[in-house]
Design an enzyme around this catalytic site. Sequence first.
Site, mmCIF file in Angstrom:
data_model
loop_
_atom_site.group_PDB
_atom_site.id
_atom_site.type_symbol
_atom_site.label_atom_id
_atom_site.label_comp_id
_atom_site.label_asym_id
_atom_site.label_seq_id
_atom_site.Cartn_x
_atom_site.Cartn_y
_atom_site.Cartn_z
ATOM 1 N N GLU A 61 -14.966 8.008 -2.853
ATOM 2 C CA GLU A 61 -13.749 8.802 -2.648
ATOM 3 C C GLU A 61 -14.090 10.091 -1.910
ATOM 4 O OE1 GLU A 61 -10.376 7.901 -3.557
ATOM 5 O OE2 GLU A 61 -11.625 6.136 -3.408
ATOM 6 N N ALA B 143 3.108 3.001 -10.809
ATOM 7 C CA ALA B 143 3.273 3.887 -11.967
ATOM 8 C C ALA B 143 3.261 5.359 -11.581
ATOM 9 C CB ALA B 143 2.167 3.616 -12.981
ATOM 10 N N ARG C 8 4.817 14.627 -4.582
ATOM 11 C CA ARG C 8 5.052 15.239 -3.276
ATOM 12 C C ARG C 8 6.377 14.834 -2.633
ATOM 13 N NH1 ARG C 8 0.097 14.168 0.263
ATOM 14 N NH2 ARG C 8 -0.428 12.546 -1.233
HETATM 15 C C1 UD1 Z 1 -6.522 5.409 -3.355
HETATM 16 C C2 UD1 Z 1 -7.956 4.925 -3.303
HETATM 17 C C3 UD1 Z 1 -8.570 5.344 -1.980
HETATM 18 C C4 UD1 Z 1 -7.752 4.815 -0.827
HETATM 19 C C5 UD1 Z 1 -6.302 5.251 -0.955
HETATM 20 C C6 UD1 Z 1 -5.458 4.568 0.073
HETATM 21 C C7 UD1 Z 1 -8.718 4.948 -5.628
HETATM 22 C C8 UD1 Z 1 -9.532 5.685 -6.627
HETATM 23 N N1 UD1 Z 1 -8.694 5.492 -4.407
HETATM 24 O O1 UD1 Z 1 -6.607 6.825 -3.339
HETATM 25 O O2 UD1 Z 1 -9.912 4.864 -1.874
HETATM 26 O O3 UD1 Z 1 -8.287 5.232 0.404
HETATM 27 O O4 UD1 Z 1 -5.790 4.883 -2.264
HETATM 28 O O5 UD1 Z 1 -4.172 5.101 0.033
HETATM 29 O O6 UD1 Z 1 -8.170 3.914 -5.924
HETATM 30 N N2 UD1 Z 1 -1.427 4.619 -9.443
HETATM 31 C C9 UD1 Z 1 -0.956 4.171 -10.645
HETATM 32 N N3 UD1 Z 1 -1.546 4.605 -11.798
HETATM 33 C C10 UD1 Z 1 -2.590 5.472 -11.787
HETATM 34 C C11 UD1 Z 1 -3.065 5.940 -10.551
HETATM 35 C C12 UD1 Z 1 -2.457 5.486 -9.398
HETATM 36 O O7 UD1 Z 1 -0.034 3.366 -10.692
HETATM 37 O O8 UD1 Z 1 -3.065 5.804 -12.869
HETATM 38 C C13 UD1 Z 1 -0.799 4.190 -8.199
HETATM 39 C C14 UD1 Z 1 -0.116 5.357 -7.524
HETATM 40 O O9 UD1 Z 1 1.245 5.384 -7.856
HETATM 41 C C15 UD1 Z 1 -0.333 5.104 -6.077
HETATM 42 C C16 UD1 Z 1 -1.546 4.216 -5.998
HETATM 43 O O10 UD1 Z 1 -1.792 3.747 -7.307
HETATM 44 O O11 UD1 Z 1 0.743 4.381 -5.504
HETATM 45 C C17 UD1 Z 1 -2.761 4.954 -5.458
HETATM 46 O O12 UD1 Z 1 -3.098 5.999 -6.323
HETATM 47 P P1 UD1 Z 1 -3.534 7.436 -5.813
HETATM 48 O O13 UD1 Z 1 -3.886 8.237 -6.979
HETATM 49 O O14 UD1 Z 1 -2.517 7.949 -4.870
HETATM 50 O O15 UD1 Z 1 -4.854 7.084 -5.038
HETATM 51 P P2 UD1 Z 1 -5.359 7.772 -3.734
HETATM 52 O O16 UD1 Z 1 -5.916 9.103 -4.069
HETATM 53 O O17 UD1 Z 1 -4.362 7.692 -2.674
#
Ligand code: UD1
Length: 446
Positions: A154, A10, A15
């Site tokens: 986190e 989603a 970036r």
């Molecule tokens: C997340 C993890 C982190 C991990 C990292 C690995 C959490 C809180 N943190 O951090 O511990 O080390 O991934 O890459 O889970 N997404 C949605 N809907 C949302 C939020 C995110 O679909 O509401 C999807 C994003 O598109 C993305 C993925 O989930 O592909 C990860 O979300 P992101 O916000 O990038 O988490 P990170 O900060 O990378």
Amino acid sequence: MPTALIVLAAGRGTRMQSDLPKVLHPLAGAPLLWHALRAGAALEPARSVVVVGHGAEAVARAARDWDPEACIARQEDPRGTAHAVLQAAPHLQGFAGDAVVLYGDTPFLGEATLGALAEARQAADLVVLGFEATDPAGYGRLVMAGDRLERIVEQKDATEAERAIRLCNSGVVCADAALLMDLAAAVGNANAAGEYYLTDVVAIARDRGLTAAVVRCPEAETLGINTRAELAAAEAAFQRHARAAALQSGVRMPGPETVFFAFDTAVGGGALVEPFVVFGPGVTVETDATIRAFSHLEGCHVSRGATVGPFARLRPGAELAEDVRIGNFVEVKNALVGEGAKVNHLTYVGDASIGEGANIGAGTVTCNYDGVAKHRTEIGAHAFVGSATMLVAPVRLGAGAMTGSGSVITDDVPDGALAVARARQVTKPGLATRLMARLRAARKEG
Ligand code: UD1
Ligand code: CA
């Protein structure tokens, strides 16, 4: 025990600096999302739920292109990974089995790793996939107590000491589907980002007396794509693997570093692929075929003994039978080329069938498009098409038929007939010499 996949897709992917949703950016000719779904297929999932949000329609379409049965869950507002996982709940109602959370932007998870994850579930209520990060900055840290996972913190919320932990969270989690939904629903958003963190399910599970374990995998497998530079690096990694795998299976490839494969390219051992060949999606090349330098192939099949190129283009629907020869500057699209037929130079074959043993002269064009619709050209077995023949479709040349060079063929040619369709030659003795003399004289005077 059946397994369900929950694939988070989603995110906005800000970036990437692109209007295209991040998970639709192509890697080896396929959207990132397909790579994630393909990786997940190793678990033989009974159900796949793709959580879409940004660019929902397009992402949902891509998911269904890969798996027509995929369930689509919509996350209207990205409020964190736990919130995203919760959106899958309606599709998992009554599902008795495990759920595995994957990410649409994480293309390289291996079969063995996912196998180990499923295996570890035998001994723990919750299993998290972790990795030793070369640079842990930005990742969630796995806080261990012996071989048990206590919680995930986190980066933004971590203390100095916790930031020193190198064991990081990949984000991939496996638990009983109903339990995972239950835990995700219990997650709050009192943290530095104000988001619902999926990572909090670990501490919540521990508080309830449940067990959590970690399975480790190589960092390269958990590589997530956030930027164009990371996408390019992932492409390079994919190509490195694909080239090594092709060589390993016996493909002859003197310049492997110049050959580009698609996610589904299949080349038989013993085939020769010369330098600077690019494979788009949907190509199969049988053993003992030769793809010569600087050729571009997509959506086509090349049978054994056939030769393509150099500088040839095979487009979707090109189907070459055994021992066919497609030469330089030839384009073939949506066409069957029969056994042993030759199309050696400077030719366009589109929406056509060519019978076995036919010979298509240099500069031949199947004129398949009238500006509105496409039409077919049929060329019989052992036909001989003279150089620079224009075949104005729909048109049919019979078996063993011939056309004179430079003909524009608009009517069918019966079996064994010769068709010539061009103006008769007129020759004027001495006229060239006289004409030149006159032109030169005129220039001197002027
Ligand atoms: C997340 C993890 C982190 C991990 C990292 C690995 C959490 C809180 N943190 O951090 O511990 O080390 O991934 O890459 O889970 N997404 C949605 N809907 C949302 C939020 C995110 O679909 O509401 C999807 C994003 O598109 C993305 C993925 O989930 O592909 C990860 O979300 P992101 O916000 O990038 O988490 P990170 O900060 O990378
Ligand atoms: Ca991320």
